[in-house]
Design a protein around this motif. Structure first.
Motif, PDB file in Angstrom:
ATOM      1  N   SER A  88      24.996  49.077 -60.778  1.00  0.00           N
ATOM      2  CA  SER A  88      26.200  49.814 -61.153  1.00  0.00           C
ATOM      3  C   SER A  88      27.348  49.399 -60.233  1.00  0.00           C
ATOM      4  CB  SER A  88      25.974  51.326 -61.079  1.00  0.00           C
ATOM      5  OG  SER A  88      25.590  51.713 -59.772  1.00  0.00           O
ATOM      6  N   GLU A  89      28.566  49.756 -60.615  1.00  0.00           N
ATOM      7  CA  GLU A  89      29.758  49.414 -59.829  1.00  0.00           C
ATOM      8  C   GLU A  89      30.585  50.660 -59.572  1.00  0.00           C
ATOM      9  OE1 GLU A  89      31.781  45.364 -60.676  1.00  0.00           O
ATOM     10  OE2 GLU A  89      31.001  46.019 -62.618  1.00  0.00           O
ATOM     11  N   VAL A  90      31.154  50.744 -58.377  1.00  0.00           N
ATOM     12  CA  VAL A  90      32.113  51.802 -58.054  1.00  0.00           C
ATOM     13  C   VAL A  90      33.253  51.162 -57.272  1.00  0.00           C
ATOM     14  CG1 VAL A  90      30.366  53.627 -57.985  1.00  0.00           C
ATOM     15  CG2 VAL A  90      30.968  52.424 -55.890  1.00  0.00           C
ATOM     16  N   THR A  91      34.390  51.835 -57.258  1.00  0.00           N
ATOM     17  CA  THR A  91      35.548  51.373 -56.485  1.00  0.00           C
ATOM     18  C   THR A  91      36.012  52.506 -55.576  1.00  0.00           C
ATOM     19  OG1 THR A  91      36.255  49.874 -58.250  1.00  0.00           O
ATOM     20  CG2 THR A  91      37.890  50.473 -56.591  1.00  0.00           C
ATOM     21  N   LEU A  92      36.104  52.204 -54.294  1.00  0.00           N
ATOM     22  CA  LEU A  92      36.593  53.204 -53.352  1.00  0.00           C
ATOM     23  C   LEU A  92      38.096  53.411 -53.537  1.00  0.00           C
ATOM     24  CD1 LEU A  92      34.850  52.155 -50.001  1.00  0.00           C
ATOM     25  CD2 LEU A  92      34.284  54.118 -51.432  1.00  0.00           C
ATOM     26  N   PRO A  93      38.564  54.649 -53.409  1.00  0.00           N
ATOM     27  CA  PRO A  93      40.015  54.867 -53.429  1.00  0.00           C
ATOM     28  C   PRO A  93      40.648  54.348 -52.140  1.00  0.00           C
ATOM     29  CG  PRO A  93      38.868  56.910 -52.885  1.00  0.00           C
ATOM     30  CD  PRO A  93      37.806  55.897 -53.230  1.00  0.00           C
ATOM     31  N   ARG A  94      41.924  54.131 -52.152  1.00  0.00           N
ATOM     32  CA  ARG A  94      42.609  53.694 -50.939  1.00  0.00           C
ATOM     33  C   ARG A  94      42.447  54.742 -49.842  1.00  0.00           C
ATOM     34  NH1 ARG A  94      46.017  49.372 -51.729  1.00  0.00           N
ATOM     35  NH2 ARG A  94      46.445  48.817 -53.898  1.00  0.00           N
ATOM     36  N   PRO A  95      42.295  54.339 -48.590  1.00  0.00           N
ATOM     37  CA  PRO A  95      42.493  52.972 -48.061  1.00  0.00           C
ATOM     38  C   PRO A  95      41.228  52.122 -48.080  1.00  0.00           C
ATOM     39  CG  PRO A  95      42.213  54.494 -46.254  1.00  0.00           C
ATOM     40  CD  PRO A  95      42.176  55.335 -47.496  1.00  0.00           C
ATOM     41  N   GLY A  96      40.079  52.645 -48.557  1.00  0.00           N
ATOM     42  CA  GLY A  96      38.847  51.853 -48.586  1.00  0.00           C
ATOM     43  C   GLY A  96      38.299  51.567 -47.205  1.00  0.00           C
ATOM     44  N   ASP A  97      38.316  52.591 -46.328  1.00  0.00           N
ATOM     45  CA  ASP A  97      37.874  52.353 -44.951  1.00  0.00           C
ATOM     46  C   ASP A  97      36.374  52.577 -44.789  1.00  0.00           C
ATOM     47  OD1 ASP A  97      37.501  55.154 -44.797  1.00  0.00           O
ATOM     48  OD2 ASP A  97      39.499  55.471 -43.972  1.00  0.00           O
ATOM     49  N   ASP A  98      35.895  52.300 -43.573  1.00  0.00           N
ATOM     50  CA  ASP A  98      34.457  52.378 -43.311  1.00  0.00           C
ATOM     51  C   ASP A  98      33.927  53.807 -43.404  1.00  0.00           C
ATOM     52  OD1 ASP A  98      34.407  49.675 -42.978  1.00  0.00           O
ATOM     53  OD2 ASP A  98      34.260  49.698 -40.794  1.00  0.00           O
ATOM     54  N   GLU A  99      34.763  54.773 -43.094  1.00  0.00           N
ATOM     55  CA  GLU A  99      34.325  56.167 -43.194  1.00  0.00           C
ATOM     56  C   GLU A  99      34.049  56.545 -44.646  1.00  0.00           C
ATOM     57  OE1 GLU A  99      35.940  60.676 -42.115  1.00  0.00           O
ATOM     58  OE2 GLU A  99      36.920  58.911 -41.251  1.00  0.00           O
ATOM     59  N   GLN A 100      34.917  56.121 -45.569  1.00  0.00           N
ATOM     60  CA  GLN A 100      34.682  56.363 -46.989  1.00  0.00           C
ATOM     61  C   GLN A 100      33.408  55.665 -47.450  1.00  0.00           C
ATOM     62  OE1 GLN A 100      38.832  54.951 -47.864  1.00  0.00           O
ATOM     63  NE2 GLN A 100      38.659  56.444 -49.522  1.00  0.00           N
ATOM     64  N   LEU A 101      33.232  54.435 -46.994  1.00  0.00           N
ATOM     65  CA  LEU A 101      32.044  53.673 -47.378  1.00  0.00           C
ATOM     66  C   LEU A 101      30.779  54.369 -46.888  1.00  0.00           C
ATOM     67  CD1 LEU A 101      30.762  51.139 -48.597  1.00  0.00           C
ATOM     68  CD2 LEU A 101      31.158  49.972 -46.406  1.00  0.00           C
ATOM     69  N   ALA A 102      30.793  54.862 -45.656  1.00  0.00           N
ATOM     70  CA  ALA A 102      29.621  55.534 -45.102  1.00  0.00           C
ATOM     71  C   ALA A 102      29.285  56.793 -45.896  1.00  0.00           C
ATOM     72  CB  ALA A 102      29.858  55.869 -43.634  1.00  0.00           C
ATOM     73  N   ARG A 103      30.307  57.558 -46.302  1.00  0.00           N
ATOM     74  CA  ARG A 103      30.057  58.767 -47.088  1.00  0.00           C
ATOM     75  C   ARG A 103      29.449  58.426 -48.447  1.00  0.00           C
ATOM     76  NH1 ARG A 103      35.226  60.585 -45.165  1.00  0.00           N
ATOM     77  NH2 ARG A 103      36.130  60.063 -47.202  1.00  0.00           N
ATOM     78  N   LEU A 104      29.957  57.357 -49.072  1.00  0.00           N
ATOM     79  CA  LEU A 104      29.413  56.944 -50.363  1.00  0.00           C
ATOM     80  C   LEU A 104      27.961  56.511 -50.224  1.00  0.00           C
ATOM     81  CD1 LEU A 104      29.604  56.171 -53.350  1.00  0.00           C
ATOM     82  CD2 LEU A 104      30.557  53.963 -52.627  1.00  0.00           C
ATOM     83  N   VAL A 105      27.664  55.703 -49.212  1.00  0.00           N
ATOM     84  CA  VAL A 105      26.292  55.228 -49.020  1.00  0.00           C
ATOM     85  C   VAL A 105      25.348  56.402 -48.764  1.00  0.00           C
ATOM     86  CG1 VAL A 105      24.796  53.900 -47.471  1.00  0.00           C
ATOM     87  CG2 VAL A 105      26.952  52.927 -48.279  1.00  0.00           C
TER      88      VAL A 105
END
Length: 483
Positions: A88-105
């Protein structure tokens, strides 16, 4: 045709509402070198379709349950296998930082895998700052251990943006036995289980003092030493591993997860190891001891004695190669004191190195207890027994370990996935009530040590603090070299 081993089945049976038994990796990539400058789900699906057979446990295999649970499940090739169904694919909203990525993972890691299909899932994540992308892939631990996971990853990677040629899959699809054959074999195995269990007891009793949490119980060491004497086995080095003390991350875990990741310079870690007389693994363990000491001390929760870390150890032998893939998980746990109670950094490093040396010498004599203990219970009752052990641990206050710390060596050159350069690879493992609500796994890649930390969010809400403490710990050891 292959069947889950008793150790594989433990991971399958260990899943509860709060425990997920999959392991994962998060690769951060630069898609600039991909065709069109973008990594796509279709490209990844095509890549996996062409290379699924190269993995040590092929990615196209699914579970087949034995009727009435009479025996451990089998693996068979999924006749409807389509990699696109797992991606599957998702797109992080701006700013796309590491904190957002960690929460998604963390959120992705909380979700169980669908057992009706091959036990893996991949999520392609767009929108990271700097034009980067990320690939999160998880695989059930029943299907793969740490070494097999690294080999499966290697099957998908290339040494340049250009995809290498691989041999076509010419093997006949594997099918599980028919219902009647599975039930017959299951009944026969149950009939022979008392003998098999007796042999497992003979092998495991001499090793009881190496089992985390069990070895510290009164009288266990004496029984194990007596059994070794009766069987004529040589005595191995004394364990002297203390009981795991209470900590904030050794309470009943919940279903939510928190994830953090970061990097340490591998050259600095090697330089510290050379100067202080230890290996990269010794330095990693000492860094974890210091980071945990700081974290616990800030909360007024620092125990008077050492923590007890579980260190996964592969039982695979290099000379066996691919022949061992059919044997499933071949992993054991080394329980080692982690000198968080030692105040002086130099003395702490010395204590960690000495404890690891002593426990590794002992492990060479006794590393097979996981396999033997997992085979004690007949398959129809193994699932209930595993879940009972996980449920009983928090109620009885049993703490075999405080946490898991794992160090996985990786390649020191750049790799490419579907044409995209892999910039970093962060392991994302698992937490349980038995192993603690904190897991620190590191993977060395292309000049860095990539750190992946996963926690129970209820117990350690912000593991990024531990990443900061690891950096401080490395600075502390580096300062010792200047004195």
């Amino acid at each position: 045709m292959s069947q889950l081993t008793s150790v594989d089945a433990v991971f399958l049976n260990a899943e509860t509402d709060t425990t997920r038994a999959h392991i994962a990796g998060l690769g951060v990539v630069d898609p600039a070198t991909c065709p069109g400058g973008r990594l796509t789900a279709a490209a990844l699906a095509g890549l996996i379709s062409r290379r699924a057979h190269l993995a040590p446990r092929p990615l196209r295999r699914r579970l087949v349950q034995v009727p009435l649970g009479l025996d451990r499940p089998y693996w068979e090739d999924d006749p409807e296998f389509d990699p696109a169904r797992h991606i599957s694919e998702v797109t992080l909203p701006r700013p796309g930082d590491d904190e957002q990525l960690a929460r998604l993972v963390a959120a992705l890691h909380e979700r169980p895998l669908d057992r009706s299909r091959p036990l893996w899932e991949l999520v392609l994540i767009h929108g990271l700052a700097g034009g980067r992308a990320a690939v999160y892939m998880k695989v059930h631990h029943a299907a793969i251990d740490g070494v097999m996971a690294a080999e499966a990853l290697a099957a998908l990677l290339d040494l340049s943006p250009d995809e290498r040629d691989v041999p076509a899959d010419e093997t006949a699809p594997q099918r599980a036995p028919g219902t009647a054959e599975m039930m017959r074999d299951g009944l026969l195995r149950m009939a022979g289980h008392p003998l098999a269990s007796a042999l497992s007891v003979v092998r495991s009793v001499p090793l009881l003092d190496d089992v985390p949490g069990v070895g510290s119980l009164p009288g266990v060491g004496r029984v194990a030493r007596l059994a070794r004497g009766v069987l004529g086995r040589r005595e191995h080095p004394a364990a002297d591993t203390p009981a795991a003390p209470p900590t904030p991350f050794n309470r009943p875990i919940g279903a939510r997860r928190a994830v953090a990741f970061g990097e340490l310079p591998l050259d600095d870690v090697k330089r510290v190891g050379r100067a202080l007389g230890g290996s990269v693994n010794d330095v990693v363990m000492a860094l974890c001891a210091t980071a945990l000491r700081t974290w616990l001390d800030k909360r007024g929760e620092l125990p008077a004695g050492p923590l007890v870390a579980g260190v996964p150890i592969s039982l695979r032998r290099p000379d066996r190669g691919a022949d061992e893939a059919a044997e499933g998980n071949m992993t054991s746990i080394l329980a080692a004191p982690l000198a968080t109670h030692v105040a002086d950094p130099a003395d702490r490093f010395t204590a960690v190195r000495a404890d690891m040396d002593r426990m590794k010498r002992r492990f060479t004599e006794s590393g097979g207890w996981v396999r033997d203990l997992s085979a004690l219970v007949p398959a129809p009752f193994a699932g209930a027994a595993t879940k009972l052990a996980l449920l009983a641990a928090p109620m009885t206050g049993m703490r075999p370990l405080n946490l898991i710390v794992s160090n996985v060596p990786g390649p020191q050159f750049p790799l490419f996935l579907g044409g995209a350069r892999v910039l970093a690879y962060y392991p994302v493992s698992l937490v349980t009530d038995l192993s603690g609500g904190l897991n620190i796994t590191v993977f060395s890649y292309d000049g860095t040590i990539d750190v992946g930390i996963i926690t129970c969010r209820d117990l350690v809400p912000d593991p990024s603090e531990l990443v900061d403490h690891l950096h401080d710990a490395l600075g502390e050891l580096t300062e010792l070299l200047r004195d």
